[in-house]
Design a protein around this motif. Structure first.
Motif, PDB file in Angstrom:
ATOM      1  N   ASP A 273       2.029   6.548  -6.869  1.00 32.75           N
ATOM      2  CA  ASP A 273       0.746   7.021  -7.403  1.00 32.75           C
ATOM      3  C   ASP A 273       0.120   5.997  -8.352  1.00 32.75           C
ATOM      4  O   ASP A 273      -0.306   6.316  -9.460  1.00 32.75           O
ATOM      5  N   ILE A 274       0.095   4.742  -7.890  1.00 36.76           N
ATOM      6  CA  ILE A 274      -0.512   3.649  -8.644  1.00 36.76           C
ATOM      7  C   ILE A 274      -1.798   3.239  -7.938  1.00 36.76           C
ATOM      8  O   ILE A 274      -1.822   3.044  -6.717  1.00 36.76           O
ATOM      9  N   ASP A 275      -2.852   3.105  -8.687  1.00 36.16           N
ATOM     10  CA  ASP A 275      -4.136   2.675  -8.146  1.00 36.16           C
ATOM     11  C   ASP A 275      -4.008   1.227  -7.678  1.00 36.16           C
ATOM     12  O   ASP A 275      -3.592   0.362  -8.456  1.00 36.16           O
ATOM     13  N   PRO A 276      -4.357   0.923  -6.430  1.00 30.69           N
ATOM     14  CA  PRO A 276      -4.292  -0.458  -5.951  1.00 30.69           C
ATOM     15  C   PRO A 276      -5.086  -1.428  -6.826  1.00 30.69           C
ATOM     16  O   PRO A 276      -4.739  -2.608  -6.909  1.00 30.69           O
ATOM     17  N   ALA A 277      -6.113  -0.943  -7.502  1.00 31.29           N
ATOM     18  CA  ALA A 277      -6.889  -1.809  -8.392  1.00 31.29           C
ATOM     19  C   ALA A 277      -6.035  -2.349  -9.531  1.00 31.29           C
ATOM     20  O   ALA A 277      -6.359  -3.386 -10.117  1.00 31.29           O
ATOM     21  N   ASP A 278      -4.941  -1.669  -9.836  1.00 31.43           N
ATOM     22  CA  ASP A 278      -4.044  -2.107 -10.909  1.00 31.43           C
ATOM     23  C   ASP A 278      -2.934  -3.035 -10.420  1.00 31.43           C
ATOM     24  O   ASP A 278      -2.125  -3.495 -11.218  1.00 31.43           O
TER      25      ASP A 278
ATOM     26  N   GLY B 106       0.818  -1.212   0.000  1.00 32.07           N
ATOM     27  CA  GLY B 106       0.000   0.000   0.000  1.00 32.07           C
ATOM     28  C   GLY B 106       0.848   1.256   0.000  1.00 32.07           C
ATOM     29  O   GLY B 106       0.568   2.214  -0.721  1.00 32.07           O
TER      30      GLY B 106
ATOM     31  N   CYS C 208      -4.345  -5.436  -3.042  1.00 34.39           N
ATOM     32  CA  CYS C 208      -4.188  -5.551  -4.495  1.00 34.39           C
ATOM     33  C   CYS C 208      -5.524  -5.799  -5.192  1.00 34.39           C
ATOM     34  O   CYS C 208      -6.365  -6.527  -4.680  1.00 34.39           O
ATOM     35  N   GLY C 209      -5.668  -5.203  -6.350  1.00 34.69           N
ATOM     36  CA  GLY C 209      -6.896  -5.378  -7.127  1.00 34.69           C
ATOM     37  C   GLY C 209      -7.114  -6.798  -7.581  1.00 34.69           C
ATOM     38  O   GLY C 209      -8.248  -7.254  -7.724  1.00 34.69           O
TER      39      GLY C 209
ATOM     40  N   LEU D 213       2.532   1.629  -3.469  1.00 38.17           N
ATOM     41  CA  LEU D 213       1.559   2.065  -4.473  1.00 38.17           C
ATOM     42  C   LEU D 213       1.232   3.543  -4.306  1.00 38.17           C
ATOM     43  O   LEU D 213       1.151   4.287  -5.290  1.00 38.17           O
ATOM     44  N   GLU D 214       1.068   3.972  -3.058  1.00 35.91           N
ATOM     45  CA  GLU D 214       0.767   5.383  -2.795  1.00 35.91           C
ATOM     46  C   GLU D 214       1.930   6.270  -3.242  1.00 35.91           C
ATOM     47  O   GLU D 214       1.725   7.284  -3.906  1.00 35.91           O
TER      48      GLU D 214
END
Length: 91
Positions: free
Chosen positions: A30-35, A23, A52-53, A26-27
């Motif tokens: 700047d990556i969407d966790p859904a990806d 997390g 994770c997505g 990803l933050e």
């Protein structure tokens, strides 16, 4: 600092786990966790699966972890990571 005990016998400070680490990465990126895709085989991967997505359990994973996953790939001895990456068009 209180410690948390994982079912796999691991000991870590409360709040320190793969899900928190992924997390934070990803933050920062700047990556969407859904990806994000998480691949794991044991209970220490459960929090990562929540972040994770897409959660992928290895074929040799414990049954409870397989139940948490969106997908189950082949075992580590049967090219499980390769097969998971190929299935999800990462390679």
């Amino acid at each position: 600092m209180p410690l948390a005990f994982a079912a796999s016998g691991e000991v870590a400070p409360r709040g320190v786990h793969k899900g928190a680490a992924i997390g934070a990465i990803l933050e920062r990126l700047d990556i969407d966790p859904a990806d994000a895709i998480g691949v794991g085989d044991n209970w220490n991967d459960a929090e990562m699966f929540e972040v994770c997505g897409t959660a992928i359990a290895m074929g040799n994973a414990v049954d409870g972890v397989k139940a948490l996953a969106d997908q189950v790939t082949t075992s580590i001895d049967d090219d499980g990571i390769w097969n998971a990456f190929e299935r999800n068009r990462l390679i």
